[in-house]
Scaffold this motif. Structure first.
Motif, short mmCIF file in Angstrom:
data_model
loop_
_atom_site.label_atom_id
_atom_site.label_comp_id
_atom_site.label_asym_id
_atom_site.label_seq_id
_atom_site.Cartn_x
_atom_site.Cartn_y
_atom_site.Cartn_z
N LYS A 60 0.81 -1.21 0.00
CA LYS A 60 0.00 0.00 0.00
C LYS A 60 0.85 1.26 0.00
CE LYS A 60 -4.26 -1.69 2.13
NZ LYS A 60 -5.23 -1.50 3.25
N SER A 61 2.11 1.17 0.33
CA SER A 61 2.97 2.35 0.46
C SER A 61 3.68 2.72 -0.83
CB SER A 61 4.01 2.12 1.56
OG SER A 61 4.85 1.03 1.21
N VAL A 63 4.69 4.17 -4.53
CA VAL A 63 4.40 5.37 -5.31
C VAL A 63 4.80 5.08 -6.74
CG1 VAL A 63 4.94 7.80 -5.69
CG2 VAL A 63 4.72 6.92 -3.36
N MET A 90 -4.13 15.22 -8.73
CA MET A 90 -3.20 14.35 -8.03
C MET A 90 -1.74 14.64 -8.33
SD MET A 90 -5.31 10.78 -8.70
CE MET A 90 -4.37 9.77 -7.55
N ASN A 93 1.79 11.83 -9.17
CA ASN A 93 1.46 10.56 -8.50
C ASN A 93 -0.02 10.25 -8.69
OD1 ASN A 93 4.11 10.29 -7.52
ND2 ASN A 93 3.64 11.60 -5.76
N TYR A 94 -0.39 10.07 -9.94
CA TYR A 94 -1.81 9.95 -10.30
C TYR A 94 -2.32 8.51 -10.26
CZ TYR A 94 0.26 8.64 -14.79
OH TYR A 94 1.00 8.02 -15.78
N THR A 96 -2.52 5.06 -7.78
CA THR A 96 -2.34 4.65 -6.39
C THR A 96 -2.61 3.16 -6.22
OG1 THR A 96 -4.65 5.00 -5.72
CG2 THR A 96 -3.20 6.93 -5.70
N TYR A 97 -2.40 2.70 -5.01
CA TYR A 97 -2.61 1.30 -4.66
C TYR A 97 -4.02 0.84 -5.05
CZ TYR A 97 -3.17 -2.84 -1.68
OH TYR A 97 -3.42 -4.11 -1.21
N GLU A 98 -5.00 1.70 -4.83
CA GLU A 98 -6.39 1.31 -5.12
C GLU A 98 -6.61 1.05 -6.60
OE1 GLU A 98 -6.28 3.27 -1.24
OE2 GLU A 98 -5.50 3.86 -3.22
N ASP A 99 -5.79 1.63 -7.47
CA ASP A 99 -5.95 1.44 -8.91
C ASP A 99 -5.34 0.13 -9.43
OD1 ASP A 99 -7.19 4.00 -9.45
OD2 ASP A 99 -5.25 4.87 -8.98
N ARG A 352 -9.71 11.22 -7.65
CA ARG A 352 -9.02 11.00 -8.91
C ARG A 352 -9.36 12.06 -9.94
NH1 ARG A 352 -8.83 7.18 -5.80
NH2 ARG A 352 -7.34 5.46 -5.95
#
Length: 563
Positions: A60-61, A63, A90, A93-94, A96-99, A352
């Motif tokens: 999750k961390s 980038v 964003m 860093n557009y 993220t982990y969720e993507d 987003r």
């Protein structure tokens, strides 16, 4: 006064606190949709569940870096338009982990034991599927499963609809500051000062608006068949047909067709939508068959899909709530911006870079009373309903959220609004906050069309600051009645690639302004005021670039003078 900031580059003092009442003529009706919870509990029967997983293939961390293999993942799931929209909010860093996609191995293991997956929701690291109670117990034992929760399933209940014949008149008796003949749709647009923006040549081009609703009979209706529909998907039957199919109930595409036409329609002397030159992406998410259900995972999946396509504005005229107590029912305490899947999905979309708009709900005159989800989501623009005189509709849901935030944010006309009739080539009057939300989405489309550099945070801020009572909001009409003209004329800040800041000002009715007289007065902090006469623009926009020493975080005061 405003603060220069890369991400939230508009924090202006309220500059326009005026409000003009207008009086128009029309009869009105009201459609109210009520959603009531029903959950089958019989042993051995299937019910839809969310299955949440414990992890993905990455921490999750992480980038996203330009040299990372993750960039390839981003490029494969996001269009270029989506990436550019995300960057405005964003930065670089557009992604993220969720993507990140869900682990294929987890999906394979579930499918190997006979689980048929309905939706894959990467933002939530979850899937939805119909399961028996026995399967739920089996899946909960798997070491990669974090939890299993029921999808809230709400039945569609059609309230009585009161239809009246359209008046036998046209718009010739109305004043319209535009060359278009709006027919009977003129009133709802004049209430929010939209025709003057159209007359200035701003009609929504270059903007993509996503509409989530019950279905869309757009290919055959004269007000919709030539509009810019660039993509559509049916999240009920998993195909690319959003109009009625053989398994659909007769009224399936009625509501969505009507809502779409309010923002997208164009048929002179009949109906003109608020942002008719925009492109549109359509998601059929609501199942209105009496024996089936509305399911919130459809809504979440649709927002993920729209994000990847680069939708700028997502609007829904839907609401999820529950009136009676039940094991899985929502209550007012859940209207806190982060409890329901639809609110959480709306939060994800906004984070987003998407402008998110929804109807506040039609519960103001019943026991529920308050806004429905996703109107409770953080940063979503929830829209209440007023009549043509600005009087709040009794049914328009009230705020606040259960955690105390003002709702709705704004209002537009939601009483006696003209839209396309899916049962004919004609038109009908209807009402509800369902009618108000697409007008607000259209105003957002006009604002973004004229100012494509704006982030979703700026769009939201401007719409609220340019509403009719931004200095004195309440939980009935929020910050007030939306005005397209005031929103477009509200100054906005732009940062270029050299990190220099400019301020833009439009005059919608440019014939009322001597172009040689426009002057800006400005100062930074405690400095003395400086002024400069602005050069005549090629279009409606006057731009002024601040000196290079003005940097991020500076507080600037400014005003304009003109004849």
């Amino acid at each position: 006064m405003f603060t220069l900031d890369k991400k939230n580059v508009l924090f202006c003092k309220r500059l326009y606190n005026y409000y003009s009442n207008k009086k128009f003529i029309m009869k009105r009706i009201l459609i109210v949709l009520t959603l009531i919870l029903f959950l089958p509990q019989n042993f051995g029967q299937t019910q839809k569940y969310f299955i949440y997983f414990k992890d993905k293939d990455f921490s999750k961390s992480f980038v996203l870096s330009k040299s990372s293999a993750l960039e390839q993942i981003a490029e494969s799931v996001l269009t270029e338009k989506s990436i550019e929209r995300r960057k405005k909010t964003m930065g670089e860093n557009y992604f993220t982990y969720e993507d990140l996609p869900i682990k294929k191995d987890y999906i394979t293991q579930l499918e190997s034991v006979g689980i048929k997956i309905e939706h894959i929701l990467k933002w939530f690291n979850a899937i939805s599927a119909y399961l028996t109670i026995e399967q739920v117990a089996q899946i909960r034992q798997k070491d990669f499963v974090e939890r299993v929760e029921p999808v809230r399933i709400l039945t569609y209940k059609q309230s009585p609809e009161y239809n009246y014949s359209l008046p036998k008149l046209n718009s010739n008796g109305f004043f319209s500051p535009s060359s278009f003949d709006y027919g009977l749709s003129l009133t709802q647009l004049l209430t929010s000062e939209i025709p003057s923006v159209h007359a200035a040549g701003i009609t929504g081009s270059g903007v993509t608006i996503g509409v989530l609703d019950s279905g869309f009979k757009w290919k055959v209706h004269p007000a919709l068949q030539n509009r810019g529909i660039i993509n559509e998907y049916d999240f009920i039957f998993k195909d690319n047909v959003t109009s009625n199919q053989s398994s659909d109930f007769a009224t399936q595409d009625e509501h969505g067709t009507y809502v779409l036409s309010i923002v997208a329609g164009f048929s002179e002397s009949n109906l003109i939508g608020a942002s008719f030159d925009s492109d549109f992406v359509l998601a059929k998410t609501e199942d209105v068959r009496s024996e089936t259900h509305t399911e919130e995972d459809n809504f979440a999946a649709a927002l993920e899909w729209m994000d990847g396509l680069g939708v700028d504005i997502a609007t829904s005229s839907l609401g999820y709530n529950e009136f009676d107590s039940g094991t899985y029912s929502y209550n007012y305490g859940d209207m806190n911006g982060n409890s329901t899947i639809v609110a959480r999905a709306s939060n994800m979309a906004f984070n987003r870079g998407m402008v998110t708009i929804t109807s506040a709900g039609n519960e103001g005159n019943n026991n529920w009373f308050y806004i429905t989800s996703p109107a409770d989501a953080y940063n979503i623009i929830s829209v209440g309903a007023v009549d043509k005189l600005g009087i709040p509709a009794s049914y328009s849901s009230r705020g606040p959220t259960s955690d105390g935030r003002i709702k709705p944010e704004v209002v537009t006309q939601g009483v006696s609004v003209l839209g396309a009739d899916s049962f004919s080539d004609g038109y009908k009057y209807a009402g509800g906050t369902s009618s108000a939300a697409p007008i607000a989405a259209g105003i957002a489309g006009l604002l973004l069309s004229a100012n494509p550099h704006l982030s979703n945070k700026q769009v939201r801020h401007i719409l609220i600051e340019a509403a009719s009572k931004t200095a004195n909001p309440d939980n009935i009409t929020g910050y007030g009645l939306l005005s397209a003209k005031r929103a477009l004329e509200f100054p906005n800040v732009e940062q270029n690639s050299q990190n220099l800041f400019s301020i833009n000002k439009l005059f919608i009715e440019k014939n009322n302004v001597d172009p040689l007289s426009v002057k800006i007065f400005y100062k930074r902090g405690s400095d003395e005021y400086l002024n400069q006469t602005l050069s005549t623009p090629d279009s409606l926009k006057y731009s002024f670039q601040f000196p290079a020493e003005y940097s991020e975080g500076d507080t600037v005061e400014f005003s304009y003078s003109y004849l």
